[in-house]
Design an enzyme around this catalytic site. Structure first.
Site, short mmCIF file in Angstrom:
data_model
loop_
_atom_site.label_atom_id
_atom_site.label_comp_id
_atom_site.label_asym_id
_atom_site.label_seq_id
_atom_site.Cartn_x
_atom_site.Cartn_y
_atom_site.Cartn_z
N GLU A 1 25.22 -15.51 6.13
CA GLU A 1 25.93 -14.75 5.11
C GLU A 1 24.90 -14.11 4.17
OE1 GLU A 1 30.22 -16.94 4.56
OE2 GLU A 1 28.46 -18.06 3.90
N ASN B 1 32.48 -21.27 4.38
CA ASN B 1 32.87 -22.58 3.86
C ASN B 1 34.24 -22.53 3.20
OD1 ASN B 1 30.65 -23.86 4.79
ND2 ASN B 1 29.50 -23.76 2.88
N HIS C 1 22.51 -17.04 3.17
CA HIS C 1 23.09 -18.36 3.40
C HIS C 1 23.10 -18.68 4.88
CE1 HIS C 1 26.67 -21.25 3.37
NE2 HIS C 1 25.65 -21.88 2.86
N SER D 1 23.97 -22.76 -1.49
CA SER D 1 25.29 -22.78 -0.87
C SER D 1 26.38 -22.82 -1.92
CB SER D 1 25.41 -23.96 0.09
OG SER D 1 25.03 -25.15 -0.55
P1 NAI Z 1 16.59 -30.81 1.27
O1 NAI Z 1 16.80 -31.79 0.19
O2 NAI Z 1 16.58 -31.25 2.68
O3 NAI Z 1 15.20 -30.04 0.99
C1 NAI Z 1 14.83 -29.54 -0.23
C2 NAI Z 1 13.31 -29.49 -0.27
O4 NAI Z 1 12.89 -28.74 -1.41
C3 NAI Z 1 12.65 -30.84 -0.38
O5 NAI Z 1 11.70 -30.97 0.65
C4 NAI Z 1 11.97 -30.83 -1.75
O6 NAI Z 1 10.75 -31.55 -1.75
C5 NAI Z 1 11.75 -29.37 -1.96
N1 NAI Z 1 11.64 -28.96 -3.35
C6 NAI Z 1 12.40 -29.31 -4.39
N2 NAI Z 1 12.03 -28.63 -5.49
C7 NAI Z 1 11.00 -27.83 -5.15
C8 NAI Z 1 10.21 -26.86 -5.81
N3 NAI Z 1 10.41 -26.62 -7.10
N4 NAI Z 1 9.26 -26.23 -5.13
C9 NAI Z 1 9.05 -26.47 -3.83
N5 NAI Z 1 9.78 -27.36 -3.12
C10 NAI Z 1 10.75 -28.04 -3.79
O7 NAI Z 1 17.68 -29.67 1.02
P2 NAI Z 1 18.41 -28.72 2.08
O8 NAI Z 1 19.58 -29.42 2.64
O9 NAI Z 1 17.40 -28.15 2.99
O10 NAI Z 1 18.96 -27.58 1.13
C11 NAI Z 1 18.13 -26.62 0.54
C12 NAI Z 1 18.98 -25.48 0.02
O11 NAI Z 1 19.74 -24.93 1.07
C13 NAI Z 1 19.98 -25.88 -1.05
O12 NAI Z 1 20.08 -24.84 -1.96
C14 NAI Z 1 21.27 -26.06 -0.27
O13 NAI Z 1 22.39 -25.84 -1.08
C15 NAI Z 1 21.13 -24.97 0.75
N6 NAI Z 1 21.91 -25.15 2.00
C16 NAI Z 1 21.97 -26.37 2.62
C17 NAI Z 1 22.69 -26.52 3.79
C18 NAI Z 1 22.74 -27.83 4.52
O14 NAI Z 1 23.57 -27.99 5.42
N7 NAI Z 1 21.88 -28.78 4.18
C19 NAI Z 1 23.40 -25.38 4.40
C20 NAI Z 1 23.20 -24.13 3.71
C21 NAI Z 1 22.50 -24.05 2.54
#
Ligand code: NAI
Length: 662
Positions: free
Chosen positions: A458, A496, A446, A425
């Protein structure tokens, strides 16, 4: 008589040896059938031929069918609506079409509608003018009245005829919600009279219906009881209350006018038909309806970003089973794909699978569908499925080096031609792509949170991203039933970037002492689906604060948002943010603010959003002003009846010029 009408372009017409006339609509050059000027005129010729043949006793019946794969008639031809810009032009077209439908209704032979595919709006109104309606049970077949979504209600006597066929409760529910019914549901309520297993059974069933002179019996007496007073007014009152829970009359008048029409004339079909036209015409000419039609066209425009032929993804691999990754995988499965889910932490995968199952239960109809969905979502902690996937989406922690390491490895594993995407994001695509041998391959996808609810994705084009990859990503997004918006790789992308100044304006005003309830009410008054403070509580104040920081918008120095985050009050997820949350709802004080004041405040809150939308257009974040409007409407829920931020601003400017000139 002539057994064919050779000059028709949108219909085929033949009379068979049994004296059954078959009229098959198959609009030339179109993938879907709609009811426009030419098909309506040609249907007029068909009806004339049948009227004449019936007088001579040469035909026993007429069957209306479709030659298309996915539509009977999907509604009026919305492209022609723009030429109906005055009430008198609208009234003329409605009058002509009504006369045609009435002639069908009065034909002295049996008229059967044999329905496969979408039978919506004007298409359903036409079917209701027939004596007998047969639908097949195929997955593609749906019936309904989507008119309210366009700021109108059925205007070709569909209000009267649907009530006669299905009774007031079911007919009004169908018209007020705009929901599409599956064939079994349509049969259960009485909108169709007979079901057959597949489209191949339609002809035979229609032939039999003609030979057996089948006539729909209409709604049973106990359903019609509800048309009598005082029951009718009681029903109308209930409908008003239910509708008001969903939309405001000042923003969306159509459903409320429909209830008025029903309450006044529900038991008098003749007067109801006349009143239907009188009440339909001004709605159709209104600014609201024009803007809602615009929103429909904007959604079609986004769907067209995907190339028509070519990339057909079936298997998706998602890395990162957190908030986003888990839900992205589950959504792909709901849309029929197979998804594998990878995470360093197996417990995260387990949690995501459990969450997915409850999502399946909400979105899929039968236990069997849920079970097969569960089977299509595969836990894959070591990434064995990467090499088979058509689309690989990374949704891991937002850390550049971690993402770079992952993509460096992934590039060697994915199959040629697969989409390689990141859900970042805030990181620059160009940076994430640095370790790739082929950086042109990386594209951003996105998604918004919650994935299942928000229709927009997006599609981020980095400086090096190849056009082909962008288009394939768009094809994937449309294949999972979302709308793709192509955006430039830049801070906040479009949604955003435009949303953040509006949120921060709300925080600023709250900090200055404006009550939170007043701020949120003002946004609703403007037409937003939710107040900005409540929305931030839902999204999470840590995330809102982070986005604000990133875009350099967070209020300087000590600010209420930063303080709440420091105190661990992150909104709904921690039970307190701007509001205290109980049982999933914010606790609010019920205060009735002055409406004019709310209106002023609503406009003031939205102003920074409009300014940012202008700047995003100037910076070419998306291709055109229409893309800005589409992105902001589908990505933030920006008051659809206002037609989008830029459209709204232009309309305001135009109104000011007109007022100044007067
Ligand atoms: P989260 O923290 O809930 O989940 C991330 C997951 O990735 C965790 O389960 C972690 O164990 C896993 N992980 C970390 N490194 C890893 C690796 N090397 N290999 C495999 N798994 C790994 O994060 P979230 O909120 O789901 O965000 C994920 C991505 O999506 C980020 O890039 C964030 O910027 C993006 N994003 C988040 C939004 C939101 O509202 N939370 C909205 C749009 C995009």
């Amino acid at each position: 008589m002539a057994t064919t009408l050779p000059d028709l372009q949108d219909w085929r017409f033949t009379v068979d040896f049994e004296g059954i006339a078959w009229a098959v609509i198959d609009r030339k050059g179109e993938s879907m059938n709609s009811l426009g000027r030419r098909p309506a005129e040609e249907l007029g010729e068909i009806v004339k031929a049948v009227e004449e043949a019936a007088m001579r006793g040469e035909v026993k019946g007429l069957v209306l069918m479709s030659g298309k794969e996915r539509s009977f008639i999907a509604g009026a031809d919305i492209r022609e609506f723009e030429s109906f810009d005055t009430e008198s032009k609208i009234a003329d077209v409605v009058k002509q079409t009504l006369e045609l439908f009435n002639r069908i209704d009065r034909l002295p032979v049996i008229v059967v509608a044999a329905i496969h595919g979408y039978c919506l709006g004007g298409g359903l109104e036409l079917a209701l003018a027939c004596d007998w309606r047969i639908a097949d049970r195929e997955e593609a077949t749906r019936l309904g009245f989507p008119e309210v979504k366009l700021g109108i209600f059925p205007g070709l006597n569909g209000t009267v005829r649907s009530i006669q066929a299905a009774g007031p409760m079911d007919a009004m529910t169908a018209m007020l919600t705009g929901r599409m019914l599956r064939p079994t549901a349509a049969k259960a309520v009485g909108l169709v009279d007979q079901l057959v297993p597949t489209r191949h059974n339609l002809r035979w069933a229609a032939r039999k219906a003609v030979l057996q002179k089948r006539h729909s019996k209409g709604a049973p007496w106990w359903k019609r009881l509800m048309l009598k007073q005082p029951l009718r007014s009681m029903l109308a009152k209930q409908m008003r209350a239910k509708t008001a829970e969903k939309v405001r009359e000042e923003h969306y008048p159509a459903p409320f006018r429909l209830i008025d029409l029903f309450e006044r004339y529900g038991d008098d079909p003749v007067r109801m038909k006349i009143a239907e036209t009188e009440m339909f015409t001004p709605l159709m000419a209104s600014e609201t309806s024009r803007n809602l039609r615009r929103v429909f066209k904007l959604s079609e425009m986004l769907k067209d970003e995907a190339p028509k032929n070519g990339f057909k993804p079936l298997k998706v691999h998602v890395i990162g089973a957190g908030t986003m990754g888990g839900d992205i995988a589950a959504w792909c499965v709901i849309q029929g794909m197979q998804a594998s889910l990878q995470d360093l932490d197996e417990a995260q995968i387990a949690k995501a699978l459990a969450r997915a199952k409850s999502l399946f239960k909400r979105h899929l109809r039968t236990p069997l569908a849920v079970e097969t969905a569960v089977a299509r979502l595969i836990a894959d902690p070591t990434g064995k499925h990467v090499k088979h996937a058509d689309v690989v989406i990374e949704a891991i922690v937002e850390k550049l080096d971690v993402k770079q390491t992952l993509f460096h490895k992934l590039e060697k594993e994915v199959k040629p031609g697969a989409v390689l995407a990141t859900n970042t994001s805030s990181l620059r695509l160009e940076d994430i792509a640095k370790p790739l041998a082929d950086p042109g391959r990386l594209v951003g996808l996105h998604f918004f949170n919650p994935v299942a609810q928000l229709p927009l994705v997006e599609v981020v084009r980095g400086e090096q991203t190849r056009e082909e990859e962008v288009r394939k990503a768009c094809a994937f997004v449309t294949a999972i039933n979302k709308l793709p918006l192509i955006v430039k790789s830049c801070a906040g992308f479009l949604v955003n970037r435009v949303l953040a100044p509006y949120m921060m304006e709300a925080v600023r005003r709250y900090q200055q002492g404006e009550p939170r309830e007043k701020i949120d009410q003002a946004a609703l008054k403007f037409g937003m689906p939710m107040g900005p403070l409540e929305l931030m509580d839902m999204v999470g104040l840590d995330i809102a604060n982070h986005v604000g920081d990133e875009l350099g918008l967070a209020p300087k120095g000590d600010n209420v948002l930063g303080t709440l985050v420091k105190q661990g009050k992150l909104g709904k997820k921690t039970g307190e943010g701007f509001y205290v949350w109980e049982e999933g709802k914010p606790k609010r004080e019920e205060v009735a603010y002055d409406q004019a004041e709310l209106e002023r405040l609503g406009r003031a809150l939205v102003k920074p959003m409009l300014d940012e939308a202008e700047r995003a257009l100037a910076d070419h974040v998306v291709a055109t002003a229409d893309h800005v409007d589409a992105g902001v409407i589908f990505g933030t829920g920006f008051a659809p009846f206002r037609g989008g931020p830029l459209h709204y601003r232009r309309a305001q400017e135009q109104a000011a010029r007109t007022a100044a000139a007067a």
